[in-house]
Design a protein around this motif. Sequence first.
Motif, PDB file in Angstrom:
ATOM      1  N   LYS A  89       0.820  -1.207   0.000  1.00  0.00           N
ATOM      2  CA  LYS A  89       0.000   0.000   0.000  1.00  0.00           C
ATOM      3  C   LYS A  89       0.856   1.259   0.000  1.00  0.00           C
ATOM      4  N   VAL A  90       1.924   1.253   0.792  1.00  0.00           N
ATOM      5  CA  VAL A  90       2.815   2.417   0.844  1.00  0.00           C
ATOM      6  C   VAL A  90       3.464   2.649  -0.517  1.00  0.00           C
ATOM      7  N   ILE A  91       3.978   1.575  -1.126  1.00  0.00           N
ATOM      8  CA  ILE A  91       4.645   1.699  -2.426  1.00  0.00           C
ATOM      9  C   ILE A  91       3.665   2.177  -3.496  1.00  0.00           C
ATOM     10  N   VAL A  92       2.484   1.566  -3.535  1.00  0.00           N
ATOM     11  CA  VAL A  92       1.496   1.905  -4.566  1.00  0.00           C
ATOM     12  C   VAL A  92       0.974   3.325  -4.390  1.00  0.00           C
ATOM     13  N   ARG A  93       0.635   3.696  -3.161  1.00  0.00           N
ATOM     14  CA  ARG A  93       0.079   5.028  -2.916  1.00  0.00           C
ATOM     15  C   ARG A  93       1.102   6.123  -3.220  1.00  0.00           C
ATOM     16  N   PHE A  94       2.319   5.940  -2.718  1.00  0.00           N
ATOM     17  CA  PHE A  94       3.341   6.946  -2.989  1.00  0.00           C
ATOM     18  C   PHE A  94       3.767   6.924  -4.451  1.00  0.00           C
ATOM     19  N   GLY A  95       3.684   5.753  -5.075  1.00  0.00           N
ATOM     20  CA  GLY A  95       3.963   5.681  -6.502  1.00  0.00           C
ATOM     21  C   GLY A  95       2.976   6.501  -7.303  1.00  0.00           C
ATOM     22  N   GLY A  96       1.690   6.418  -6.928  1.00  0.00           N
ATOM     23  CA  GLY A  96       0.668   7.213  -7.601  1.00  0.00           C
ATOM     24  C   GLY A  96       0.886   8.699  -7.404  1.00  0.00           C
ATOM     25  N   ASN A  97       1.210   9.106  -6.178  1.00  0.00           N
ATOM     26  CA  ASN A  97       1.441  10.528  -5.901  1.00  0.00           C
ATOM     27  C   ASN A  97       2.704  11.043  -6.588  1.00  0.00           C
ATOM     28  N   GLY A  98       3.771  10.241  -6.511  1.00  0.00           N
ATOM     29  CA  GLY A  98       5.006  10.650  -7.176  1.00  0.00           C
ATOM     30  C   GLY A  98       4.825  10.751  -8.674  1.00  0.00           C
ATOM     31  N   GLY A  99       4.064   9.826  -9.236  1.00  0.00           N
ATOM     32  CA  GLY A  99       3.820   9.828 -10.677  1.00  0.00           C
ATOM     33  C   GLY A  99       3.027  11.045 -11.124  1.00  0.00           C
ATOM     34  N   ILE A 100       1.994  11.418 -10.351  1.00  0.00           N
ATOM     35  CA  ILE A 100       1.164  12.559 -10.757  1.00  0.00           C
ATOM     36  C   ILE A 100       1.944  13.865 -10.632  1.00  0.00           C
ATOM     37  N   ILE A 101       2.853  13.954  -9.655  1.00  0.00           N
ATOM     38  CA  ILE A 101       3.707  15.143  -9.532  1.00  0.00           C
ATOM     39  C   ILE A 101       4.631  15.259 -10.740  1.00  0.00           C
ATOM     40  N   ALA A 102       5.248  14.132 -11.110  1.00  0.00           N
ATOM     41  CA  ALA A 102       6.144  14.129 -12.270  1.00  0.00           C
ATOM     42  C   ALA A 102       5.391  14.468 -13.547  1.00  0.00           C
ATOM     43  N   LEU A 103       4.182  13.939 -13.688  1.00  0.00           N
ATOM     44  CA  LEU A 103       3.377  14.207 -14.878  1.00  0.00           C
ATOM     45  C   LEU A 103       2.998  15.687 -14.955  1.00  0.00           C
ATOM     46  N   TYR A 104       2.669  16.280 -13.828  1.00  0.00           N
ATOM     47  CA  TYR A 104       2.311  17.702 -13.785  1.00  0.00           C
ATOM     48  C   TYR A 104       3.464  18.569 -14.314  1.00  0.00           C
ATOM     49  N   PHE A 105       4.667  18.292 -13.836  1.00  0.00           N
ATOM     50  CA  PHE A 105       5.818  19.092 -14.280  1.00  0.00           C
ATOM     51  C   PHE A 105       6.213  18.768 -15.719  1.00  0.00           C
TER      52      PHE A 105
END
Length: 428
Positions: A46-62
């Motif tokens: 859960k930690v890996i998946v949740r933070f993966g989703g958040n990290g991915g959306i931040i990278a996509l935004y930039f």
Amino acid sequence: MQLSLEKYEVQSFLKKVSLWLTFFLFLKIIGFFTISENINITRLIKVIVRFGGNGGIIALYFWVKSKGFIPSFHYKNLLSPGFYFLYLALGLASLLWTSGFSFTLLQLFMTFETIPFVILFMLIVSTINQYVENDVLRISKIFAKSIFVVVGIFVAGMYINPDQFFRLTHGGEVARLGGFMMNPNELGMLAVVGIVSCIIEIIYKGSKIKYGFFAAILFYGLLMTSSRSSLGSFLMVVMLFVLRSNNFKIKFAVTTIIILCMPLAVQTIILKQGDLQEVLSMTGRIPFWTALLTEGLPKEPLLGFGFMRISYTDYFQSVHTYAARMTHNTFVQVLMNLGFLGFTITTAQMAFTFHAFIKNKDTYLKLFFIAVFIPIFINSLTEFGIFGENNFGILFYQFLIFLFVFKYNTKLSFTEKIMQKRLSKNFG
């Protein structure tokens, strides 16, 4: 800032953004599932998946910004998110009096954690749609695809490994899709949100064949969950779409099908074992709610037992009903968690959210809002819900809260206007 997007790259770029948004939403949804029976493995995943989703959306935004898109917005209807943050602030304050500090802290973290994901998701979609005609990045399209994959895995899994993907109830006589990984009622609600997203896509000129197929698989998954509440919300949403239609034949045909199917639905899903008393008591929930409100709430009426706590101990117990650690009703949950003060705040928050919905003129956003709100609200009456223990119903409600907040700022600086003009030519 350099514009690095040429005209011939536009379609490829949009497809990539849509694919990444779909994938990151998929990650956020499966982050609510119990992937393994080993609690430590589940927590790690859960930690890996949740933070993966958040990290991915931040990278996509930039990445989107780096292509020259300008995320510049006015912020409207701020009372809705404002009261939501006030509700969470009261939850933070409840750490001072909660009956379970670590549990309250964990629930607060998981609820806060999805907010930046939702905000950045909405900023990306709204920014790109400002430059592209026909709203290429429709939220319903991304929801439909993500949820189809999730529920599709369960539908396939029930044939490949039924012991893992089915949950036996009623003395082993009823098998419900969900297994140990997800409460069947929650999975049913997820399927309904996916179905309504598919219907909206069909209405807004998405592929009828593709999204019709998605909806059929999702509906099959819904039936396999045997969720009464989800089936009810599905019928309500279908009637909503039917009433909106100007085609009398469609209205007559759908209404006739629903009437003809009701006896089968009542027998196989609503009554299950033919136990009418179970249905009338909402599987024991009504006596449980009565005990909570008459025995539990008077002990801490103003501020409650702490965020996501319903008793001084882990489980509320009464001689008149079963023991449980959550209320199976999101509004009773708020009363027990944060007392009448918290209940007042959440009531105001919902009122301001609907005020924003009523004021908005965008027919697509309004249809998406009400179609998604119905299943998560119905689910909130009998399960975790939009103000309950962390679940993807909360994630979807956060999407609805921020749906009417971001309005693109057309009063850009001179430099930004030049860049916007150059970028717009690539979409000409």
